[in-house]
Design a protein around this motif. Sequence first.
Motif, PDB file in Angstrom:
ATOM      1  N   SER A   1       0.845  -1.197   0.000  1.00 47.96           N
ATOM      2  CA  SER A   1       0.000   0.000   0.000  1.00 47.96           C
ATOM      3  C   SER A   1       0.883   1.252   0.000  1.00 47.96           C
ATOM      4  O   SER A   1       1.693   1.446   0.904  1.00 47.96           O
ATOM      5  CB  SER A   1      -0.874  -0.026   1.256  1.00 47.96           C
ATOM      6  OG  SER A   1      -1.687   1.117   1.292  1.00 47.96           O
TER       7      SER A   1
ATOM      8  N   LYS B   1      -3.655   2.165  -1.792  1.00 47.44           N
ATOM      9  CA  LYS B   1      -3.383   3.130  -0.707  1.00 47.44           C
ATOM     10  C   LYS B   1      -4.457   2.972   0.379  1.00 47.44           C
ATOM     11  O   LYS B   1      -5.636   2.761   0.080  1.00 47.44           O
ATOM     12  CB  LYS B   1      -3.448   4.512  -1.363  1.00 47.44           C
ATOM     13  CG  LYS B   1      -2.879   5.630  -0.592  1.00 47.44           C
ATOM     14  CD  LYS B   1      -1.405   5.816  -0.744  1.00 47.44           C
ATOM     15  CE  LYS B   1      -1.030   6.908   0.253  1.00 47.44           C
ATOM     16  NZ  LYS B   1       0.117   6.644   1.062  1.00 47.44           N
TER      17      LYS B   1
ATOM     18  N   GLY C   1      12.177  -3.226   2.427  1.00 49.61           N
ATOM     19  CA  GLY C   1      13.471  -3.183   1.757  1.00 49.61           C
ATOM     20  C   GLY C   1      13.695  -4.178   0.651  1.00 49.61           C
ATOM     21  O   GLY C   1      14.840  -4.390   0.226  1.00 49.61           O
TER      22      GLY C   1
ATOM     23  N   THR D   1       9.158   0.653  -2.006  1.00 54.87           N
ATOM     24  CA  THR D   1      10.154   1.642  -2.435  1.00 54.87           C
ATOM     25  C   THR D   1      10.861   1.257  -3.733  1.00 54.87           C
ATOM     26  O   THR D   1      11.061   2.099  -4.612  1.00 54.87           O
ATOM     27  CB  THR D   1      11.178   1.886  -1.303  1.00 54.87           C
ATOM     28  OG1 THR D   1      10.461   2.363  -0.165  1.00 54.87           O
ATOM     29  CG2 THR D   1      12.225   2.917  -1.694  1.00 54.87           C
TER      30      THR D   1
HETATM   31  C1  LIG Z   1       5.445   7.138  -0.084  1.00 51.69           C
HETATM   32  C2  LIG Z   1       4.932   6.015   0.736  1.00 51.69           C
HETATM   33  C3  LIG Z   1       3.582   5.922   1.050  1.00 51.69           C
HETATM   34  C4  LIG Z   1       3.104   4.872   1.827  1.00 51.69           C
HETATM   35  N1  LIG Z   1       1.768   4.793   2.108  1.00 51.69           N
HETATM   36  C5  LIG Z   1       1.283   3.743   2.819  1.00 51.69           C
HETATM   37  C6  LIG Z   1      -0.112   3.593   3.057  1.00 51.69           C
HETATM   38  O1  LIG Z   1      -0.945   4.383   2.636  1.00 51.69           O
HETATM   39  N2  LIG Z   1      -0.506   2.504   3.777  1.00 51.69           N
HETATM   40  C7  LIG Z   1       0.363   1.578   4.266  1.00 51.69           C
HETATM   41  O2  LIG Z   1      -0.054   0.603   4.900  1.00 51.69           O
HETATM   42  N3  LIG Z   1       1.692   1.706   4.046  1.00 51.69           N
HETATM   43  C8  LIG Z   1       2.156   2.751   3.335  1.00 51.69           C
HETATM   44  N4  LIG Z   1       3.504   2.847   3.069  1.00 51.69           N
HETATM   45  C9  LIG Z   1       4.423   1.824   3.609  1.00 51.69           C
HETATM   46  C10 LIG Z   1       4.733   0.741   2.537  1.00 51.69           C
HETATM   47  O3  LIG Z   1       3.576   0.057   2.179  1.00 51.69           O
HETATM   48  C11 LIG Z   1       5.762  -0.266   3.068  1.00 51.69           C
HETATM   49  O4  LIG Z   1       5.203  -0.910   4.185  1.00 51.69           O
HETATM   50  C12 LIG Z   1       7.086   0.364   3.494  1.00 51.69           C
HETATM   51  O5  LIG Z   1       7.476   1.369   2.602  1.00 51.69           O
HETATM   52  C13 LIG Z   1       8.204  -0.663   3.614  1.00 51.69           C
HETATM   53  O6  LIG Z   1       8.403  -1.354   2.401  1.00 51.69           O
HETATM   54  P1  LIG Z   1       9.564  -0.949   1.337  1.00 51.69           P
HETATM   55  O7  LIG Z   1      10.852  -0.947   2.091  1.00 51.69           O
HETATM   56  O8  LIG Z   1       9.467  -1.984   0.254  1.00 51.69           O
HETATM   57  O9  LIG Z   1       9.232   0.411   0.856  1.00 51.69           O
HETATM   58  C14 LIG Z   1       3.999   3.889   2.300  1.00 51.69           C
HETATM   59  C15 LIG Z   1       5.354   3.970   1.963  1.00 51.69           C
HETATM   60  C16 LIG Z   1       5.823   5.002   1.186  1.00 51.69           C
HETATM   61  C17 LIG Z   1       7.285   5.048   0.837  1.00 51.69           C
END
Ligand SMILES: Cc1cc2nc3c(=O)[nH]c(=O)nc-3n(C[C@H](O)[C@H](O)[C@H](O)COP(=O)(O)O)c2cc1C
Length: 393
Positions: free
Chosen positions: A21, A45, A255, A277
């Motif tokens: 999300s 989202k 990550g 990300t």
């Molecule tokens: C810009 C941005 C917006 C995010 N919005 C949400 C959200 O609306 N709901 C949610 O549960 N997590 C949200 N997250 C968290 C991501 O879903 C994820 O859990 C977190 O970024 C870790 O994963 P990654 O390291 O692959 O980015 C958001 C992350 C980012 C970077």
Amino acid sequence: MQKLKTNFAGVIMRNPLILASATTGWDGERCHQAWLNEVGAVVPKSFAPPDKFAQHPRCGRMKIIRHGKNRIGMVNIELYTTMTLEDWLKTDLEKAYQGGNCIIASIVAHPNPEDTGINARKVQDSGRVAMFEINVSCPMPADQSRVGFQMGNDPETCYRQVKAVKGGVSLPVGIKLTPTTHNMVPMAQAAESAGADFLTIGNSIRSFAGVDIATGLPKLPAYGGYSGPAIKPITQRHVAEVAKAVKVPISACGGVTTWEDVIEYIMLGATTVQICTSIMWQGYGHFKTILKGLEEYLEREKLESLDAIRGKTLPYITTIEEASQRPALVSQVAPERCTNLKKGGCEVCGKVCFYGAIEFSPRLRLKPEHCDGCNLCVEICPVGALRLAAPER
Ligand SMILES: Cc1cc2nc3c(=O)[nH]c(=O)nc-3n(C[C@H](O)[C@H](O)[C@H](O)COP(=O)(O)O)c2cc1C
């Protein structure tokens, strides 16, 4: 590929990769794009935040954190969806669902769990989602309302949120827990005892984007969430600890950039893996790159599915006390690899040995009697010439 087909809490997905999300699923069209790029499931989202968190900053929300030229992570100050639930229900869930997308609806947990349950029920009635993920882990809201990661630090709250949503819907319900905690296990166990069908571990980590030293101003105006490659070791710790403590399936999220990251999380006990990300940085096509890596891995290892390796690492994670009792190892060098022994010059390992176990007189000489078995020289050697091994007698 058939071998990547995954049964996640009773929902069959074409593969274990899930769009987490975030911005990449901010509307129905974006969710559809991810599906076209072969993702196994999509989490749009997060739906239906309380009113005061229904609007996010539009004066800059992302700050990439770099080490030299390399991107190591990102801090963001983005909240939840800025579309109303009615808009999602009227138009965008339908757009997201095109082609039979497997949609996991992220529902923002409200202070009154009944409200969370009511919102989930409305979404289930659309007939367009396969399961629910309760969001108690957004790292930004930090006021008295306790919306976000503060909820995710309280086992009783996690229990009540899961109970309320389970009471309102018939589809599987999971909860997305926060890594902004020293121990996620009590929250995971509370959610499991409330009947959670899966756990998502975790979200971004509450953090600060840095200081612009030319102006003294913060690089982002509020505390935000840290995500991307740098948080993988933190999320992995939580995944491993929780996987040892519960029976419900886990969706790991933190990550993931490469297919190898996916395999690591599966070996730590995860059933699915969520990605945010690295998709934000490389686009939806990156799913196909990761899937190709996974398919080739299964072929190479002659595995019928990822089930064969799930949780493989867990029995080997021990306590610090037990590891401290193991026989000491010392640094040893492979002369045919060592740049210093072959032509001199390189002294990288000597600079990081704080025990006096590496000397240059003038060529590399190891002094095993001083080696404390820390492994830093092995890690830093640019040509892989050093290793830890049992001392020679
Ligand atoms: C810009 C941005 C917006 C995010 N919005 C949400 C959200 O609306 N709901 C949610 O549960 N997590 C949200 N997250 C968290 C991501 O879903 C994820 O859990 C977190 O970024 C870790 O994963 P990654 O390291 O692959 O980015 C958001 C992350 C980012 C970077």
